[in-house]
Structure formats: structure tokens, C-alpha cells
Design an enzyme around this catalytic site. Structure first.
Site, mmCIF file in Angstrom:
data_model
loop_
_atom_site.group_PDB
_atom_site.id
_atom_site.type_symbol
_atom_site.label_atom_id
_atom_site.label_comp_id
_atom_site.label_asym_id
_atom_site.label_seq_id
_atom_site.Cartn_x
_atom_site.Cartn_y
_atom_site.Cartn_z
ATOM 1 N N ASP A 16 0.861 -1.170 0.000
ATOM 2 C CA ASP A 16 0.000 0.000 0.000
ATOM 3 C C ASP A 16 0.912 1.239 0.000
ATOM 4 O O ASP A 16 2.104 1.135 0.310
ATOM 5 C CB ASP A 16 -0.896 -0.046 1.240
ATOM 6 N N ASP A 18 -0.152 5.112 1.040
ATOM 7 C CA ASP A 18 -0.391 6.021 2.163
ATOM 8 C C ASP A 18 -0.419 5.262 3.485
ATOM 9 O O ASP A 18 -1.232 4.351 3.666
ATOM 10 C CB ASP A 18 -1.723 6.753 1.983
#
Length: 235
Positions: A16, A18
């Protein structure tokens, strides 16, 4: 898809963005607080906004204005927040400590790595080179496929782009939906407690691993290599 009956070192690791590789919350929060000050409202405390950062507009606008996507005025705020964020995406955003060393270690081990995020390509494409992640093996944004996480398709697309079977990939994220997506894709899942994590404690997500720092992941991978735990090269 089913996971192999024993843990193997991965051929690729998908991350991922953020809250996992990059600490982008300061700029996300600044954009939504800009909207508040425009309206004569006091800024929402950063400590309130940070845990919602992985939820994007829904999280930020919900925390700052108390609105959901079903509420009147939400869509206008969402579009204004997008515009403001795009104008100042990398003012304070940086990689988390230890991420550069982790990615260097993954490369040195001969593993591939890539990014799978729900962030739209409108933001992902310009942001990633600005924060030093242009060498990712693949970038799958929230609008790259017809589905976003927790649907597994973005992760499966990442595996396809890296040329690695999903069962030989690990997925690392800081939100429950990351773990749900990774599990649905048949990947080993790693919850990163150094991220934003949201309202539900990471220990309750059912991830295969819960790690406190990027260095913990690097240490695990090195330990597997030292132990000779390799991944099978065929399905």
C-alpha cells in the site's frame, strides 16, 4: 485461491502507499483544513485527522466536516479537497523511516516490489516520483482496475504486472481493507502498525504478520533467506 501449506519467502512484495511506504497524512490533512479555514472554521486537530488518512476523502471529510458520501455537500467538498490536495501533495510527505533500507534490501535479495493503492492515478502518478518511489516495479492505482481494495483485483493486477503468481506475493498495508484484499488474492498479508491503521486495532485484522517497523519486515526477510526458506518458482 489457496495459500501454500507452508510459509515461503516471497518472490515479490506489494505495498500500500499512504500509511505504509509514505507518511502522506500531513499534506492530506492540510488540504482538508484549508477547506475549513476558507469557511471560517478552526482547523481540525492533526491527531484527529491522521488515523483517517488511509480512507482518503471519505475519511478526511468525515473527520473534518462530519459528512458521509450520502450527505448533501459531501461531493462538493470532495472535489474541492481533491483540487487542493493536488496542488500541494508533497510539501510535507516523506517515506517512513526505514522504508528506503527495506526496499534496497528487497532489491538486493532479488525480489520484485510494487505499489497497489486506492489513491487515484491523478495523485499517484505525480506523487510517487516526488517522494522517491519511481523505481517501483509496478504501480496500480485505485482507478487502474474496475475495482478498488478490499476487492482483490488490484492486487492480482499488481502480481500480473510483476510476472509473479499471487501465491508468491506478500501484501503489506496499514488498513483492514488491505488485509482483506491480500487474503482474497491468496497472498501472505502483513499489517504495518507504523501506519495510520484507523479505528480497528491491527491485531484484530487477521493478518499473517503484524510488524511495528519497516526494519522488522526487512529482518524477517533476511532471516528467511539465512534459513534457506525459498519460494517455489512454479505454481
Amino acid at each position: 485461491m489457496t495459500r501454500p501449506p507452508f510459509l515461503q519467502a516471497p518472490l515479490a512484495i506489494l505495498f500500500d502507499l499512504d500509511g505504509t511506504l509514505a507518511d502522506t497524512a500531513p499534506d492530506l490533512a492540510a488540504a482538508v483544513n484549508f477547506l475549513r479555514t476558507e469557511r471560517g472554521l478552526a482547523p481540525t486537530p492533526y491527531a484527529v485527522l491522521r488515523p483517517t488518512a488511509s480512507a482518503g476523502a471519505r475519511g478526511m471529510i468525515g473527520a473534518a466536516f462530519g459528512l458521509t458520501p450520502a450527505d448533501a455537500g459531501y461531493e462538493t467538498l470532495r472535489l474541492q479537497w481533491f483540487d487542493r490536495y493536488q496542488s500541494a501533495m508533497s510539501v510535507h510527505s516523506t517515506l517512513f523511516g526505514g522504508v528506503t533500507e527495506l526496499l534496497d534490501g528487497i532489491k538486493a535479495a532479488g525480489m520484485a516490489w510494487g505499489i497497489v493503492t486506492n489513491k487515484p492515478a491523478r495523485f499517484t502518478d505525480p506523487l510517487i516520483p516526488q517522494i522517491g518511489l519511481a523505481h517501483a516495479g509496478c504501480i496500480v492505482s485505485g482507478d487502474t482496475t474496475p475495482h478498488a481494495k478490499p476487492h482483490p483485483e488490484p492486487l492480482l493486477e499488481g502480481a500480473r504486472r510483476l510476472g509473479v503468481l499471487p501465491q508468491h506475493c506478500w501484501y503489506v498495508g496499514d488498513d483492514l481493507r488491505d488485509i482483506e484484499a491480500g487474503r482474497a488474492a491468496g497472498m501472505v498479508t502483513v499489517a504495518c502498525a507504523w501506519g495510520y491503521c484507523g479505528a480497528i486495532e491491527p491485531a484484530a485484522w487477521g493478518a499473517d504478520f503484524l510488524l511495528d517497523t519497516p526494519a522488522d519486515l526487512l529482518e524477517m526477510l533476511r532471516g528467511m533467506a539465512d534459513a534457506g526458506i525459498g519460494a517455489r518458482m512454479s505454481a
